[in-house]
Structure formats: C-alpha cells, structure tokens
Design a protein around this motif. Structure first.
Motif, PDB file in Angstrom:
ATOM      1  N   PRO A 199       0.698  -1.404   0.044  1.00  0.00           N
ATOM      2  CA  PRO A 199      -0.132  -0.070   0.102  1.00  0.00           C
ATOM      3  C   PRO A 199       0.836   1.249  -0.176  1.00  0.00           C
ATOM      4  O   PRO A 199       0.500   2.268  -0.531  1.00  0.00           O
ATOM      5  CB  PRO A 199      -0.804   0.040   1.253  1.00  0.00           C
ATOM      6  N   TRP A 200       2.054   1.264   0.685  1.00  0.00           N
ATOM      7  CA  TRP A 200       2.777   2.418   0.583  1.00  0.00           C
ATOM      8  C   TRP A 200       3.275   2.821  -0.759  1.00  0.00           C
ATOM      9  O   TRP A 200       3.017   3.972  -1.304  1.00  0.00           O
ATOM     10  CB  TRP A 200       4.080   2.052   1.662  1.00  0.00           C
ATOM     11  N   GLN A 201       3.828   1.823  -1.418  1.00  0.00           N
ATOM     12  CA  GLN A 201       4.199   2.130  -2.737  1.00  0.00           C
ATOM     13  C   GLN A 201       3.066   2.509  -3.601  1.00  0.00           C
ATOM     14  O   GLN A 201       3.368   3.552  -4.795  1.00  0.00           O
ATOM     15  CB  GLN A 201       4.688   0.868  -3.514  1.00  0.00           C
ATOM     16  N   GLU A 202       1.872   1.902  -3.513  1.00  0.00           N
ATOM     17  CA  GLU A 202       0.865   2.504  -4.392  1.00  0.00           C
ATOM     18  C   GLU A 202       0.661   3.802  -4.065  1.00  0.00           C
ATOM     19  O   GLU A 202       0.252   4.691  -5.026  1.00  0.00           O
ATOM     20  CB  GLU A 202      -0.610   1.573  -4.052  1.00  0.00           C
ATOM     21  N   TRP A 203       0.572   4.211  -2.813  1.00  0.00           N
ATOM     22  CA  TRP A 203       0.328   5.643  -2.387  1.00  0.00           C
ATOM     23  C   TRP A 203       1.515   6.431  -3.085  1.00  0.00           C
ATOM     24  O   TRP A 203       1.060   7.761  -3.212  1.00  0.00           O
ATOM     25  CB  TRP A 203       0.295   5.745  -0.826  1.00  0.00           C
ATOM     26  N   GLU A 204       2.616   6.119  -2.843  1.00  0.00           N
ATOM     27  CA  GLU A 204       3.726   6.723  -3.508  1.00  0.00           C
ATOM     28  C   GLU A 204       3.505   7.197  -5.044  1.00  0.00           C
ATOM     29  O   GLU A 204       3.698   8.469  -5.349  1.00  0.00           O
ATOM     30  CB  GLU A 204       5.034   6.382  -3.350  1.00  0.00           C
ATOM     31  N   LEU A 205       3.216   6.199  -5.775  1.00  0.00           N
ATOM     32  CA  LEU A 205       2.888   6.515  -7.111  1.00  0.00           C
ATOM     33  C   LEU A 205       1.973   7.217  -7.638  1.00  0.00           C
ATOM     34  O   LEU A 205       1.710   7.678  -8.453  1.00  0.00           O
ATOM     35  CB  LEU A 205       2.866   4.810  -7.765  1.00  0.00           C
ATOM     36  N   SER A 206       0.956   7.107  -6.567  1.00  0.00           N
ATOM     37  CA  SER A 206      -0.281   7.979  -6.931  1.00  0.00           C
ATOM     38  C   SER A 206       0.110   9.401  -6.940  1.00  0.00           C
ATOM     39  O   SER A 206      -0.722  10.393  -7.506  1.00  0.00           O
ATOM     40  CB  SER A 206      -1.471   7.728  -5.773  1.00  0.00           C
ATOM     41  N   HIS A 207       1.421   9.766  -6.316  1.00  0.00           N
ATOM     42  CA  HIS A 207       1.531  11.394  -6.467  1.00  0.00           C
ATOM     43  C   HIS A 207       2.226  11.601  -7.802  1.00  0.00           C
ATOM     44  O   HIS A 207       2.641  12.972  -8.148  1.00  0.00           O
ATOM     45  CB  HIS A 207       2.479  11.658  -5.344  1.00  0.00           C
ATOM     46  N   LEU A 208       2.346  10.511  -8.771  1.00  0.00           N
ATOM     47  CA  LEU A 208       2.884  10.814  -9.826  1.00  0.00           C
ATOM     48  C   LEU A 208       2.039  10.411 -11.145  1.00  0.00           C
ATOM     49  O   LEU A 208       1.244   9.593 -10.907  1.00  0.00           O
ATOM     50  CB  LEU A 208       4.467  10.144 -10.248  1.00  0.00           C
ATOM     51  N   ASP A 209       2.280  10.998 -12.295  1.00  0.00           N
ATOM     52  CA  ASP A 209       1.380  10.605 -13.431  1.00  0.00           C
ATOM     53  C   ASP A 209       2.263   9.748 -14.261  1.00  0.00           C
ATOM     54  O   ASP A 209       2.723  10.252 -15.410  1.00  0.00           O
ATOM     55  CB  ASP A 209       1.140  12.019 -14.249  1.00  0.00           C
ATOM     56  N   VAL A 210       2.107   8.579 -13.883  1.00  0.00           N
ATOM     57  CA  VAL A 210       3.032   7.406 -14.531  1.00  0.00           C
ATOM     58  C   VAL A 210       2.438   7.365 -16.063  1.00  0.00           C
ATOM     59  O   VAL A 210       3.409   7.382 -16.941  1.00  0.00           O
ATOM     60  CB  VAL A 210       2.677   6.147 -13.977  1.00  0.00           C
TER      61      VAL A 210
END
Length: 351
Positions: A109-120
């Motif tokens: 869940p932490w990595q999903e949360w971190e990636l949510s801050h970027l427009d992949v």
C-alpha cells in the motif's frame, strides 16, 4: 532465550509499544515456529500495522505518526540486508517468513500511495533521453528556494548540528545500497556504477571513504559517530527515502527505476551540499566541520554526469520499451527527496 513478548491488554493502538514489541520479535529465537503455536505474540504489532496503514494511506488527511511507525518497522527489516559488525545473533531472523510478510504488507500500500503522486501514464509518453537530459540540466543548478535561503542565511549552529545528526543516518553508511546492485554481468554501465561505488568507498581506503568525512564533521562537535546513533531524530520522510532505495535495489525488476533515481541523487546533490557548506562558512565553522560537503560538491558533479551519460542514457537505449522507468525513478527520487528536505529544514528550525 527468555521471551520479552507481552500479549495485548487493550484495544488502543500505541505505536511506541508496538515498535518495541517488534524489536523484541526481531531477536526472538525460532520466531516463526513460535508464532505458529503462539500467534498472539505478534498481535500488538499486526494490529498496529493494520491501523497505521489505514491512517497513513487512506483518506485526505495523512497521519505523520502512522507514517513514522510504518517506516521505522520497514527500516528495521530492511537494515538486515546490510552487515553492521554487531552481534551475529541479531541476524537470526533475517530470512523469516513473518518478517517478509510484514515487509510486503507495508510496502504494497505504501508504494501504491507513493506512485499516486506521479502521473505514470504521462511519463510513459515522454522522449526518455530528452526528459532525462532536460531534467538533469535544471536540477544541476536550480534557483534558490525559500528553504535553501534559510539554510544559507539563517540556520543556527544548533540547527546545523541537528542537520548533521539526521544526515548521519545515511552519511555514515554511504553507498551501502548501491553496492547491492553490483553483482551480475559486466559491461560499460556496470563499470561506471562500479567507479561511482569505488569513489564512495574511498578506493578501498577507510581514511578516504565518504562516511569517514561525515564522521569527522560529527567529531568536530563531539557528536556520536556510530551509525544510527540519532535514529530517533530521523523523520519518516527521510526513512521513506532509505526504504524506497532498499526496495529498488532488492528487486532487480526495478533496476531501471533505481538508476534513474540515482541519476537524480547524484545530479542534484551538489546544489544541496552548497547550501550546507554556505551555512557552515557563515557560522565560521572549522574545515573539519564542513569537509564532507566540499568533497561531495566536487565528486558528485562528476558522478552526476557519469550517471546521465554513461548509465541512464545507455540503459534507455538498451531497454527502449521500459526506458520510461528511468524517468519514473528520477521523478520519484526527486519528489521523495524534496519532501525529506522540507522535513529536515522544519526540524532544523525547531532546533
């Protein structure tokens, strides 16, 4: 070995109590077999982790206490991947299935949360070589921010000492995570990464190792030079950077992301170190109290160029379908590094 584990006596989540319980579990002999027969030994930890994940990654408001607890737990697992020249019994559970489960429970869940801050998806559409080149040019000499001006012009000696204490968390074991990607086939990219690592390690001479220069800064103020001595001062934002890099180096599927992140770290490093150097000069500190910054300004300018031209751009050519991961790694390292920088300045002001 006598167990220090206690069973839960209340429903209220106490992160400090849960962390201490987890520390006890780390050194518990036959941890996994004991948990099979006594699962309640880990119930305080498991309940706290579940609640902290909910508090940290769900909803609009972010709970700093939950973030700190999770990152501290994760770091205590990840640090077992390095050797600390301590009691060998501390590594008895380094391959524990339970610890792996805890790590995965937090990381996912932490990595999903971190990636949510970027427009992949937007990153995937970029011209990778152009994006990396332009980003590196901007980050090499960025305009001074408000926090940069504070460090240069206002930070007190007490604040400087606080910065050193937090910085020692990484500075005293510098290059350790980079060493974890060095195994494998030899090629020009590998050779460049090895050159960076060798310079970080002082070409095999302890007196020249970068961590030695950091220790000299601490010694100048009579501060503790043992790694992790100031762990209690480290904010979750800094711990997150360390844990992220453990993950990037642990899983080779993230090799491109890690090297994109390392490119940013080496390119942008000198600008940050100039702020600290300017602060030390303004405070009229000794050469020993600032030598690490001067060394890094000089060497990281070279390392940044190597990482861009001899690592990231060749990797983009070698893996054209996955090259966007280099930009993702670069942008994520910048985002997390900036967040950590803000936290460090906040604590320096409080000091």
């Amino acid at each position: 070995m006598q167990s220090n584990i206690v069973t839960p006596i209340a429903d209220t989540i106490n992160y400090d109590e849960a962390e201490q319980q987890f520390i006890n579990l780390l050194d518990l002999e036959n941890l996994d077999s004991k948990l099979e027969s006594q699962p309640e030994l880990a119930s305080i930890v498991d309940n706290a982790i579940a609640q902290a994940i909910e508090n940290a990654f769900s909803g609009a408001a972010s709970d700093d206490g939950a973030h700190l607890f999770l990152q501290r737990i994760l770091y205590r697992i990840n640090r077992l991947q390095l050797f600390w020249y301590d009691d060998l019994r501390h590594y008895t559970n380094e391959r524990s299935p339970y610890l792996n489960k805890v790590r995965d429970t937090i990381e996912t869940p932490w990595q999903e949360w971190e990636l949510s801050h970027l427009d992949v998806e937007a990153i995937k559409q970029l011209d990778v070589k152009q994006a990396l080149t332009e980003r590196s040019a901007c980050d090499l000499n960025p305009p001074l921010s408000e926090d940069s001006r504070y460090l240069r012009e206002e930070m007190s000696e007490a604040g400087y000492r606080h910065v050193l204490a937090i910085g020692s968390f990484d500075g005293l074991v510098e290059g350790s995570r980079l060493s974890r990607i060095m195994g494998g086939a030899a090629n020009e990219v590998h050779a460049t990464l090895m050159r960076v690592l060798i310079e970080e390690y002082g070409n095999g001479r302890l007196s020249r190792k970068h961590s030695t220069y950091f220790a000299q800064m601490l010694e100048e103020f009579g501060m503790n030079t043992q790694p992790e001595s100031y762990f209690e001062l480290v904010p979750w934002e800094v711990l997150a950077c360390a844990n992220h890099n453990f993950l990037m180096t642990e899983r080779k599927i993230y090799f491109l992301r890690y090297n994109g992140g390392l490119t940013y770290f080496e390119v942008a490093g000198p600008a940050t170190y100039r702020n600290y150097l300017a602060a030390a000069q303004r405070l009229e500190l000794s050469q020993a109290a600032m030598g690490y910054w001067e060394l890094h300004i000089r060497e990281d300018e070279r390392h940044g160029q190597w990482m861009l031209t001899d690592v990231s751009l060749p990797l983009a050519q070698r893996y054209p379908d996955r090259a966007w991961e280099l930009v993702l790694g670069y942008d994520q390292e910048k985002l997390m590094g900036d967040r950590a920088g803000v936290a460090i300045v906040r604590l320096a002001k409080q000091a």
